[in-house]
Design a protein around this motif. Structure first.
Motif, PDB file in Angstrom:
ATOM      1  N   ARG A 217      -5.030  -3.663   6.114  1.00  0.00           N
ATOM      2  CA  ARG A 217      -3.575  -3.570   6.043  1.00  0.00           C
ATOM      3  C   ARG A 217      -3.054  -4.288   4.796  1.00  0.00           C
ATOM      4  O   ARG A 217      -2.151  -3.786   4.108  1.00  0.00           O
ATOM      5  N   GLY A 218      -3.624  -5.445   4.491  1.00  0.00           N
ATOM      6  CA  GLY A 218      -3.218  -6.178   3.296  1.00  0.00           C
ATOM      7  C   GLY A 218      -3.511  -5.401   2.026  1.00  0.00           C
ATOM      8  O   GLY A 218      -2.700  -5.385   1.088  1.00  0.00           O
ATOM      9  N   VAL A 219      -4.677  -4.731   1.986  1.00  0.00           N
ATOM     10  CA  VAL A 219      -5.020  -3.894   0.823  1.00  0.00           C
ATOM     11  C   VAL A 219      -4.016  -2.760   0.676  1.00  0.00           C
ATOM     12  O   VAL A 219      -3.521  -2.470  -0.417  1.00  0.00           O
ATOM     13  N   ALA A 220      -3.700  -2.094   1.788  1.00  0.00           N
ATOM     14  CA  ALA A 220      -2.761  -0.976   1.753  1.00  0.00           C
ATOM     15  C   ALA A 220      -1.383  -1.416   1.271  1.00  0.00           C
ATOM     16  O   ALA A 220      -0.715  -0.701   0.519  1.00  0.00           O
ATOM     17  N   GLU A 221      -0.962  -2.571   1.678  1.00  0.00           N
ATOM     18  CA  GLU A 221       0.357  -3.065   1.283  1.00  0.00           C
ATOM     19  C   GLU A 221       0.434  -3.375  -0.205  1.00  0.00           C
ATOM     20  O   GLU A 221       1.495  -3.243  -0.823  1.00  0.00           O
ATOM     21  N   ARG A 222      -0.701  -3.770  -0.800  1.00  0.00           N
ATOM     22  CA  ARG A 222      -0.717  -4.098  -2.228  1.00  0.00           C
ATOM     23  C   ARG A 222      -0.937  -2.876  -3.112  1.00  0.00           C
ATOM     24  O   ARG A 222      -0.436  -2.808  -4.236  1.00  0.00           O
ATOM     25  N   ASN A 223      -1.704  -1.913  -2.625  1.00  0.00           N
ATOM     26  CA  ASN A 223      -2.038  -0.744  -3.445  1.00  0.00           C
ATOM     27  C   ASN A 223      -0.814   0.113  -3.738  1.00  0.00           C
ATOM     28  O   ASN A 223      -0.010   0.375  -2.834  1.00  0.00           O
ATOM     29  N   PRO A 224      -0.656   0.593  -4.966  1.00  0.00           N
ATOM     30  CA  PRO A 224       0.431   1.522  -5.255  1.00  0.00           C
ATOM     31  C   PRO A 224       0.426   2.758  -4.352  1.00  0.00           C
ATOM     32  O   PRO A 224       1.483   3.306  -4.037  1.00  0.00           O
ATOM     33  N   ALA A 225      -0.755   3.215  -3.923  1.00  0.00           N
ATOM     34  CA  ALA A 225      -0.833   4.375  -3.026  1.00  0.00           C
ATOM     35  C   ALA A 225      -0.440   4.028  -1.605  1.00  0.00           C
ATOM     36  O   ALA A 225      -0.273   4.922  -0.768  1.00  0.00           O
ATOM     37  N   ARG A 226      -0.319   2.727  -1.308  1.00  0.00           N
ATOM     38  CA  ARG A 226       0.074   2.220   0.006  1.00  0.00           C
ATOM     39  C   ARG A 226      -0.876   2.651   1.119  1.00  0.00           C
ATOM     40  O   ARG A 226      -0.461   2.894   2.248  1.00  0.00           O
ATOM     41  N   ARG A 227      -2.139   2.742   0.807  1.00  0.00           N
ATOM     42  CA  ARG A 227      -3.156   2.972   1.826  1.00  0.00           C
ATOM     43  C   ARG A 227      -4.507   2.566   1.290  1.00  0.00           C
ATOM     44  O   ARG A 227      -4.662   2.315   0.093  1.00  0.00           O
TER      45      ARG A 227
END
Length: 261
Positions: A217-227
């Motif tokens: 979830r933390g990775v998804a929140e940081r990634n521009p693709a949001r996932r």
């Protein structure tokens, strides 16, 4: 629930071996070598390629894992032992594999940990699997690739976003990115490319246990693709690299923009 969390829920737990991505006729009647076919990503690639009509050569150091993968395939396959740390093994493999159209290597031997704890032998094995091994594969196999063939190797986002205790991983992945450029020039017109995954839920993060969902979830929140990524994202990139005859010496970043986050 936030959009980012929803993305993790929907994308972080795919069926690794589903092979549901449509690849059309990219590999119909082709012969594909998968180095590292005992890994989760290698297994998924082999299954998808077989479903797309390819004859698959499964290569790696553990015949038991390769045989297990072979049992999952819908089309013809062959199992051949290959140890990227040993040039003799690579030469023997070249003598046995014959002609083929494309080779994809997902192989890696990580040497992670704090700098003070690194052992030279582990660092050398990491370079052998990720950098020296691919170079030697090209050396021994270039004469056996079809005219429109290709090599595709796996790099990784750590090269562009190094973190503590991942120094060797960052360096080997970065070296591979430059290697594919050099090989693309030297063995032209055979094409050479790299796939650079970001955080992809192939099952490799399952060891985090109860912390896995929060991590993704933390990775998804940081990634521009949001996932986070799923195995099908990697398969699409591999098949693109194989199919597009005007792409060579290129790193395809499949990281949701993670290297920019």
């Amino acid at each position: 629930m936030s959009d980012a969390k929803s993305a993790v829920k929907s994308d972080a737990k795919p069926d690794v071996g589903s092979g549901t991505v449509s690849h059309g006729t990219v590999l119909q009647g082709q012969r594909l070598v998968v180095v590292g076919a005992g890994s989760r990503t290698g297994q998924a690639l082999a299954r998808a390629a077989s479903a797309a009509g390819a004859a698959v050569v499964l290569a790696g150091p553990d015949p038991r894992k390769l045989e297990w993968t072979a049992g999952e395939l819908s089309g013809p396959s062959e199992v051949l032992a290959l140890d990227l740390v040993d040039e003799r093994s690579i030469a023997d493999f070249a003598a046995r594999v014959g002609r083929f159209d494309h080779l994809v290597s997902t192989a890696a031997i990580p040497a992670n940990g704090p700098l003070k704890d690194l052992e030279a032998v582990d660092v050398q094995r990491a370079f052998a699997a990720k950098v020296i091994g691919p170079l030697l594969l090209a050396k021994h196999l270039v004469g056996q690739v079809s005219q429109n063939g290709s090599f595709t190797f796996f790099s990784g986002v750590a090269a562009w976003r190094p973190t503590p205790a991942r120094t060797v991983m960052a360096t080997t992945n970065g070296a591979l990115a430059f290697l594919v450029q050099a090989l693309a020039v030297e063995i032209a017109p055979i094409r050479v490319n790299a796939i650079s995954p970001g955080i992809v839920d192939t099952g490799s993060w399952d060891g985090l246990g109860a912390d896995k969902e929060a991590f993704l979830r933390g990775v998804a929140e940081r990634n521009p693709a949001r996932r986070v990524g799923c195995p099908q994202d990697l398969l699409k990139a591999v098949f693109y690299a194989i199919d597009n005859a005007y792409v060579t010496g290129t790193v395809l970043h499949v990281d949701g923009g993670g290297r920019l986050a």
